[in-house]
Design a protein around this motif. Structure first.
Motif, mmCIF file in Angstrom:
data_model
loop_
_atom_site.group_PDB
_atom_site.id
_atom_site.type_symbol
_atom_site.label_atom_id
_atom_site.label_comp_id
_atom_site.label_asym_id
_atom_site.label_seq_id
_atom_site.Cartn_x
_atom_site.Cartn_y
_atom_site.Cartn_z
ATOM 1 N N LEU A 153 18.780 -54.736 37.906
ATOM 2 C CA LEU A 153 18.802 -54.783 36.445
ATOM 3 C C LEU A 153 17.593 -55.522 35.894
ATOM 4 N N TRP A 154 17.194 -56.578 36.546
ATOM 5 C CA TRP A 154 16.061 -57.376 36.080
ATOM 6 C C TRP A 154 14.714 -56.688 36.310
ATOM 7 N N CYS A 155 14.615 -55.906 37.384
ATOM 8 C CA CYS A 155 13.298 -55.442 37.836
ATOM 9 C C CYS A 155 13.002 -53.970 37.557
ATOM 10 N N ASP A 156 14.016 -53.121 37.520
ATOM 11 C CA ASP A 156 13.776 -51.680 37.457
ATOM 12 C C ASP A 156 13.879 -51.151 36.027
ATOM 13 N N ASP A 157 13.033 -50.193 35.680
ATOM 14 C CA ASP A 157 13.119 -49.563 34.363
ATOM 15 C C ASP A 157 14.467 -48.870 34.191
ATOM 16 N N ILE A 158 14.852 -48.135 35.216
ATOM 17 C CA ILE A 158 16.189 -47.541 35.246
ATOM 18 C C ILE A 158 16.870 -48.085 36.500
ATOM 19 N N SER A 159 17.963 -48.788 36.303
ATOM 20 C CA SER A 159 18.596 -49.527 37.397
ATOM 21 C C SER A 159 19.749 -48.737 37.987
ATOM 22 N N GLU A 160 19.838 -48.782 39.331
ATOM 23 C CA GLU A 160 20.936 -48.104 40.024
ATOM 24 C C GLU A 160 21.198 -48.837 41.341
ATOM 25 N N TYR A 161 22.493 -48.958 41.700
ATOM 26 C CA TYR A 161 22.841 -49.595 42.971
ATOM 27 C C TYR A 161 24.256 -49.167 43.360
ATOM 28 N N HIS A 162 24.461 -48.915 44.651
ATOM 29 C CA HIS A 162 25.774 -48.495 45.116
ATOM 30 C C HIS A 162 26.078 -49.130 46.474
ATOM 31 N N ASP A 163 27.243 -49.719 46.592
ATOM 32 C CA ASP A 163 27.769 -50.144 47.888
ATOM 33 C C ASP A 163 29.283 -50.260 47.765
ATOM 34 N N GLU A 164 29.940 -50.839 48.768
ATOM 35 C CA GLU A 164 31.398 -50.892 48.744
ATOM 36 C C GLU A 164 31.947 -51.820 47.672
ATOM 37 N N PHE A 165 31.107 -52.699 47.120
ATOM 38 C CA PHE A 165 31.575 -53.674 46.136
ATOM 39 C C PHE A 165 31.225 -53.303 44.705
ATOM 40 N N TYR A 166 30.170 -52.497 44.529
ATOM 41 C CA TYR A 166 29.758 -52.206 43.153
ATOM 42 C C TYR A 166 29.026 -50.876 43.079
ATOM 43 N N ASP A 167 29.366 -50.107 42.060
ATOM 44 C CA ASP A 167 28.659 -48.870 41.744
ATOM 45 C C ASP A 167 27.989 -49.039 40.387
ATOM 46 N N LEU A 168 26.683 -49.060 40.406
ATOM 47 C CA LEU A 168 25.893 -49.136 39.183
ATOM 48 C C LEU A 168 25.150 -47.822 39.032
ATOM 49 N N ASN A 169 25.674 -46.965 38.182
ATOM 50 C CA ASN A 169 25.023 -45.695 37.930
ATOM 51 C C ASN A 169 23.743 -45.925 37.123
ATOM 52 N N PRO A 170 22.810 -44.959 37.108
ATOM 53 C CA PRO A 170 21.534 -45.160 36.421
ATOM 54 C C PRO A 170 21.740 -45.679 34.992
ATOM 55 N N ILE A 171 21.086 -46.795 34.703
ATOM 56 C CA ILE A 171 21.344 -47.493 33.438
ATOM 57 C C ILE A 171 20.090 -48.235 33.014
ATOM 58 N N ARG A 172 19.944 -48.430 31.729
ATOM 59 C CA ARG A 172 18.835 -49.230 31.196
ATOM 60 C C ARG A 172 19.349 -50.610 30.780
ATOM 61 N N PHE A 173 18.491 -51.587 30.936
ATOM 62 C CA PHE A 173 18.878 -52.994 30.717
ATOM 63 C C PHE A 173 17.751 -53.720 29.977
ATOM 64 N N TYR A 174 18.137 -54.496 28.957
ATOM 65 C CA TYR A 174 17.159 -55.255 28.189
ATOM 66 C C TYR A 174 17.867 -56.480 27.603
ATOM 67 N N PRO A 175 17.170 -57.620 27.433
ATOM 68 C CA PRO A 175 15.759 -57.848 27.765
ATOM 69 C C PRO A 175 15.561 -58.130 29.247
ATOM 70 N N LYS A 176 14.417 -57.716 29.760
ATOM 71 C CA LYS A 176 14.039 -58.128 31.099
ATOM 72 C C LYS A 176 13.629 -59.606 31.039
ATOM 73 N N PRO A 177 13.846 -60.359 32.117
ATOM 74 C CA PRO A 177 13.411 -61.750 32.124
ATOM 75 C C PRO A 177 11.903 -61.864 31.927
ATOM 76 N N VAL A 178 11.477 -63.020 31.446
ATOM 77 C CA VAL A 178 10.050 -63.287 31.269
ATOM 78 C C VAL A 178 9.365 -63.458 32.622
ATOM 79 N N GLN A 179 10.013 -64.173 33.543
ATOM 80 C CA GLN A 179 9.419 -64.415 34.853
ATOM 81 C C GLN A 179 9.374 -63.111 35.658
#
Length: 293
Positions: A153-179
């Motif tokens: 979520l912090w690093c990718d323009d379009i964020s996605e992640y899947h495993d046995e604990f969490y399914d994050l379908n392609p999504i946009r997130f803002y604001p990105k951290p400053v660092q």
């Protein structure tokens, strides 16, 4: 070597208390200011507090161990300070929703202009997990998953992640951290799986409640995990806190010799004057000494 301070924000932490804490810690020259996390506290618990030999927390009153919300407190501190690093120390990651955690933590980094340090741990209080509706089992694996969700979520323009604990379908997130690429993630835990997690995923490690003699084999385990993951030791920033330990200049020197980058002092206070006096005392005794090492 640097010096940070953590004063638990319990029910005694009024707006005046937090304002004085933030402005005074920055004026005195502390490098970091940390806020802990305990959402609720049961009157009776079968869980053992791992940092004390008797398995109990410092106060006999459960309400004195409940802390203000971590990220809204850090946002308040961000608004009244301008230089001091702001640490979440540490949030109980596996009992949280990782998307909301990424949002709240990223917001603090955004509002503080890039001063957040995100400390995470597995947690130990089963009753707290029950109260927030989170499973207590598989906390380590779940934390590994949630760290990856947060990074995506912090690093990718379009964020996605899947495993046995969490399914994050392609999504946009803002604001990105400053660092960049993201705020440092610091893991607290001294088991070998914890060190493996640090080596694989994190930018720092937080050792709490260990003397230099106790810390030495932990740092060796950390270095072994880094070698296995083919990461250099300089990649990891090491925090240590002599929580519950009587410390002095010689002990601090020993922490430095072990490779500790920053010492975080943890002290309790219930009144504004008591807290302000403690900060001035610790700064006067230790700030110049720590920086000279």
């Amino acid at each position: 070597m640097k010096l940070g301070i953590l004063v638990p924000l319990t029910r005694h932490a009024t707006p005046e208390f937090i304002y004085t804490l933030g402005t005074t810690a920055e004026q005195l020259g502390f490098d970091s200011l940390w806020v802990g996390e305990h959402v609720v506290m049961p009157d009776n618990t079968d869980s053992e507090y791992v940092l004390n030999e008797d398995g109990k927390m410092e106060s006999e009153l459960p309400e004195d161990n409940i802390e203000l919300d971590t990220f809204t407190s850090l946002a308040y501190l961000a608004a009244i300070t301008s230089k001091i690093r702001l640490g979440a120390g540490v949030i109980v990651l596996p009992q949280r929703n990782p998307v909301y955690t990424a949002k709240e933590a990223g917001n603090v980094d955004w509002l503080s202009n890039g001063r957040l340090v995100l400390g995470v741990g597995l947690g130990w209080l089963a009753e707290e997990f029950q109260a927030v509706g989170a499973p207590f089992g598989q906390r380590g694996a779940r934390s590994r998953s949630y760290i990856e969700v947060i990074k995506r979520l912090w690093c990718d323009d379009i964020s996605e992640y899947h495993d046995e604990f969490y399914d994050l379908n392609p999504i946009r997130f803002y604001p990105k951290p400053v660092q960049t690429p993201h705020p440092p993630i610091i893991f607290a835990g001294n088991s070998k799986p914890s060190f493996k997690r640090v080596a694989d995923q994190c930018q720092g490690w937080f050792g709490i409640g260990a003397t230099p003699e106790q810390l030495a084999p932990q740092i060796k385990d950390l270095e072994d995990a880094l070698e296995e993951s083919q990461r250099p030791r300089k990649d990891i920033y090491v925090y240590a806190s002599p929580y519950g330990i009587e410390y002095d200049h010689e002990m601090i020197r020993q922490y430095k010799e072990l490779g500790v980058d920053e010492l975080v002092l943890i002290h309790f206070a219930t009144q504004v004057d008591e807290m302000e006096s403690m900060l001035k005392d610790r700064a006067g005794k230790y700030l110049d000494f720590v920086r000279s090492l």
